[in-house]
Structure formats: structure tokens, C-alpha cells
Design a protein around this motif. Sequence first.
Motif, short mmCIF file in Angstrom:
data_model
loop_
_atom_site.label_atom_id
_atom_site.label_comp_id
_atom_site.label_asym_id
_atom_site.label_seq_id
_atom_site.Cartn_x
_atom_site.Cartn_y
_atom_site.Cartn_z
N GLY A 4 0.82 -1.20 0.00
CA GLY A 4 0.00 0.00 0.00
C GLY A 4 0.85 1.25 0.00
O GLY A 4 0.42 2.31 -0.44
N SER A 5 2.09 1.15 0.51
CA SER A 5 3.03 2.26 0.42
C SER A 5 3.83 2.11 -0.87
O SER A 5 3.67 1.17 -1.63
N THR A 6 4.71 3.07 -1.11
CA THR A 6 5.48 3.08 -2.35
C THR A 6 6.92 2.68 -2.07
O THR A 6 7.58 3.27 -1.23
N ALA A 7 7.39 1.67 -2.77
CA ALA A 7 8.76 1.21 -2.59
C ALA A 7 9.73 1.97 -3.49
O ALA A 7 10.87 2.23 -3.11
N ILE A 8 9.28 2.31 -4.70
CA ILE A 8 10.12 3.01 -5.67
C ILE A 8 9.32 4.14 -6.28
O ILE A 8 8.17 3.94 -6.68
N GLU A 9 9.91 5.31 -6.37
CA GLU A 9 9.25 6.47 -6.97
C GLU A 9 10.26 7.21 -7.84
O GLU A 9 11.29 7.68 -7.36
N LEU A 10 9.95 7.32 -9.13
CA LEU A 10 10.75 8.10 -10.05
C LEU A 10 9.88 9.21 -10.62
O LEU A 10 8.76 8.94 -11.08
N ALA A 11 10.37 10.44 -10.58
CA ALA A 11 9.60 11.58 -11.07
C ALA A 11 10.46 12.39 -12.03
O ALA A 11 11.48 12.98 -11.62
N GLY A 12 10.07 12.40 -13.30
CA GLY A 12 10.78 13.18 -14.31
C GLY A 12 12.23 12.82 -14.46
O GLY A 12 13.08 13.69 -14.73
N VAL A 13 12.56 11.54 -14.33
CA VAL A 13 13.96 11.12 -14.32
C VAL A 13 14.49 10.99 -15.75
O VAL A 13 13.92 10.28 -16.58
N SER A 14 15.59 11.67 -16.00
CA SER A 14 16.29 11.57 -17.28
C SER A 14 17.76 11.26 -17.01
O SER A 14 18.30 11.59 -15.95
N LYS A 15 18.37 10.58 -17.96
CA LYS A 15 19.80 10.32 -17.87
C LYS A 15 20.40 10.46 -19.25
O LYS A 15 19.94 9.83 -20.21
N TRP A 16 21.38 11.36 -19.35
CA TRP A 16 22.07 11.50 -20.62
C TRP A 16 23.57 11.56 -20.39
O TRP A 16 24.06 11.86 -19.29
N TYR A 17 24.29 11.27 -21.44
CA TYR A 17 25.75 11.26 -21.40
C TYR A 17 26.26 12.26 -22.43
O TYR A 17 25.82 12.24 -23.58
N GLY A 18 27.15 13.13 -22.00
CA GLY A 18 27.62 14.19 -22.88
C GLY A 18 26.62 15.34 -22.90
O GLY A 18 25.63 15.35 -22.16
N ARG A 19 26.87 16.29 -23.73
CA ARG A 19 26.00 17.46 -23.83
C ARG A 19 24.95 17.25 -24.90
O ARG A 19 25.26 16.91 -26.03
N LEU A 20 23.69 17.46 -24.50
CA LEU A 20 22.62 17.36 -25.48
C LEU A 20 22.57 18.63 -26.32
O LEU A 20 22.96 19.70 -25.84
N PRO A 21 22.13 18.61 -27.57
CA PRO A 21 21.50 17.46 -28.23
C PRO A 21 22.46 16.46 -28.84
O PRO A 21 22.05 15.42 -29.31
N SER A 22 23.77 16.76 -28.84
CA SER A 22 24.71 15.84 -29.50
C SER A 22 25.01 14.63 -28.63
O SER A 22 25.47 13.60 -29.14
N GLY A 23 24.78 14.71 -27.32
CA GLY A 23 25.05 13.59 -26.44
C GLY A 23 24.01 12.49 -26.57
O GLY A 23 23.07 12.56 -27.37
N HIS A 24 24.19 11.44 -25.76
CA HIS A 24 23.30 10.28 -25.82
C HIS A 24 22.31 10.31 -24.66
O HIS A 24 22.70 10.46 -23.51
N SER A 25 21.04 10.19 -24.98
CA SER A 25 19.99 10.14 -23.96
C SER A 25 19.62 8.70 -23.69
O SER A 25 19.16 7.98 -24.58
#
Length: 318
Positions: A4-25
Motif C-alpha cells: 500500500g506504500s510506495t517502494a520506488i518512486e521516479l519523477a521526471g527522471v532523465s539520464k544523458w551522457y555528454g552534452r545534449l543534443p549531441s550527447g546520448h539520452s
Amino acid sequence: MTTGSTAIELAGVSKWYGRLPSGHSALDSIDLSVEAGSVFGMIGPNGAGKTTTMRLLLDIIRPSAGSIRVLGSEPKSGGPELRRRIGYLPGELRLEGRVTGRSLLQHYARISGPVAPGAIDGLAERLGVELDRPVRTLSKGNKQKLGLVQAFMHRPPLLVLDEPTSGLDPLVQREFLAMVREARDAGQTVFLSSHILSEIQQVADSVAILRAGRIVTVSSVEGLRQSAVRRVRAGFADATPGAVEVALAGIPNLSDLVVKVSGRAAGGVTDITATVGGDIDAFVKAIAAFTIVDLAIEEPDLEESVLKMYGAEARAER
């Protein structure tokens, strides 16, 4: 933590490598909530973002944006205390060395915290792994079994398992799925990933489908099954092909319809094959107007449904 409680919560999570837009998302604005005491499956092809998500939960890597909470704590500040409450099996498990499997597991037990007497031997027996052989001599499958033992042995509140059945034979896979059900029944939360939908649907309560770092859908397994496609086959003794086509013309979720006449009975039988997506009620009511001599409705094809979801997502990106 209770159901009934929450074990995992992700909100608006992004992960990228390098600088966008040229980096990898690797992940793009993921929102996800996993109820404590449930089994949550994450499905997607290689490169979809499953492993990245799991590594974020363990603070192996950190998000570029968004927030994460695991068992009530932020991974980056939870430290060893939080990690001891998690049983983790990485997707690329590397176990080497001259030590035996037993010695290795005893080492992990000193890190993870108390392990009940007999727990290691009990799990090893269930999975069929020899603990007294040097780790370097074990096959990939037996190393995977050792990885499962170390994840389960201290009965953590949360299990994070990345492609857990990789390298396991079908009998061991079945035993593993039984262990997952037992963990859920004991109140543990299980978060596992796979690219094999049939594996997830046997144990998961809910499932997230990922494609290219984005969530295509989150659904209960039952909800996914209800929206899945079915193959249907039927034969009618008192209907012409034209009459059948007219009766089925107004069903929006019917596709791939093939109508033909066979000579299985005097006067012939009108046979159909088709695909029905989601609710099958309208199809059943339509064919009830005829005398049915043959009817087969296959179980929902979840694999095909997921592939259609991938296709719809890909078209939306164009």
C-alpha cells in the motif's frame, strides 16, 4: 514498509551522457511508481533503458534530471544502510577468482547484513548450484545462480533483478519464478527486467514497457492481457460468406479477416479466421446469429501487442 506504500518512486527522471543534443539520452523523463509488496516488471529490447533505470536505483549512476526515492530514501544519500536493504542482481554479472562459491557468498553476507542459518544452502539446493567449486570453474548459468543466491539470501525488502533468468535452463527458471512469488507473499518488493514478456507475465502484478528510454505504457498484467490481440477461428453451417462479412463489418477491433467456404458438411461450411484486439464481446455477439460448428479463440498474444505498442510509439516519433 508495508503493502500500500510506495517502494520506488521516479519523477521526471532523465539520464544523458555528454552534452545534449549531441550527447546520448538513455532515459527521457521517466515517471514510475512501484507499490511495496508487489512484483513490477520492466520490459523492453536491449538499449531501451532497463539497466540504466536499475543502476539509478542503486546509486551506481545518478540522474541528469528528476528525483528518485527507494524505500523512502534518496539513493544518493541512503548510503550503505539503504543498499543493505536491497538485493541486486546486475545484468552483466562477472564472478571470477579462485575462491569457492560458498566463500564468495559468505563475503557478500558480511556486506549485506544478517543471513538466516541455512538460507544459503537452501537457495543453492533449490537452484542446483554447487557451492564448493571455485567460482572461475563455473558455467555462465551457475554463476547466474550464485548471483541469485546473493540477491535473495538476506531477504531484503527490495529485490532489483536485471535479466535474472539469463543463462538459466527452463527448470531453474521455473524455480526462480517460484522464489519471486514467495518473496512477494512475504511482503518483499520485486523489481525485475526482461526482454521476454512471457516470463514477466507469469509473476508480475504490473509492467512498464520501455522503448528508447521512454515509457510506452504502464499497466497491470491483466490489463495488458485484456487489451491484447487474440487469434480467432470459427465455422458456420448456415451462413454465406457475404452474410458473415456483413455481420462482422461493424466491429472496429477486428482485423485480418479471411472468409472461405469448405466442404466439411453438406452445403459447405463458411470458415473465418481473424484477429480481435482487446474486448471480444462484440465479436462473440455478432457470430451468435449463426449456427456455429467450430470455434477456437487463442489466448491473448501479449508479445504481438507489445510489438504493436513499440510500432505505435515509433510512428509517433516521426
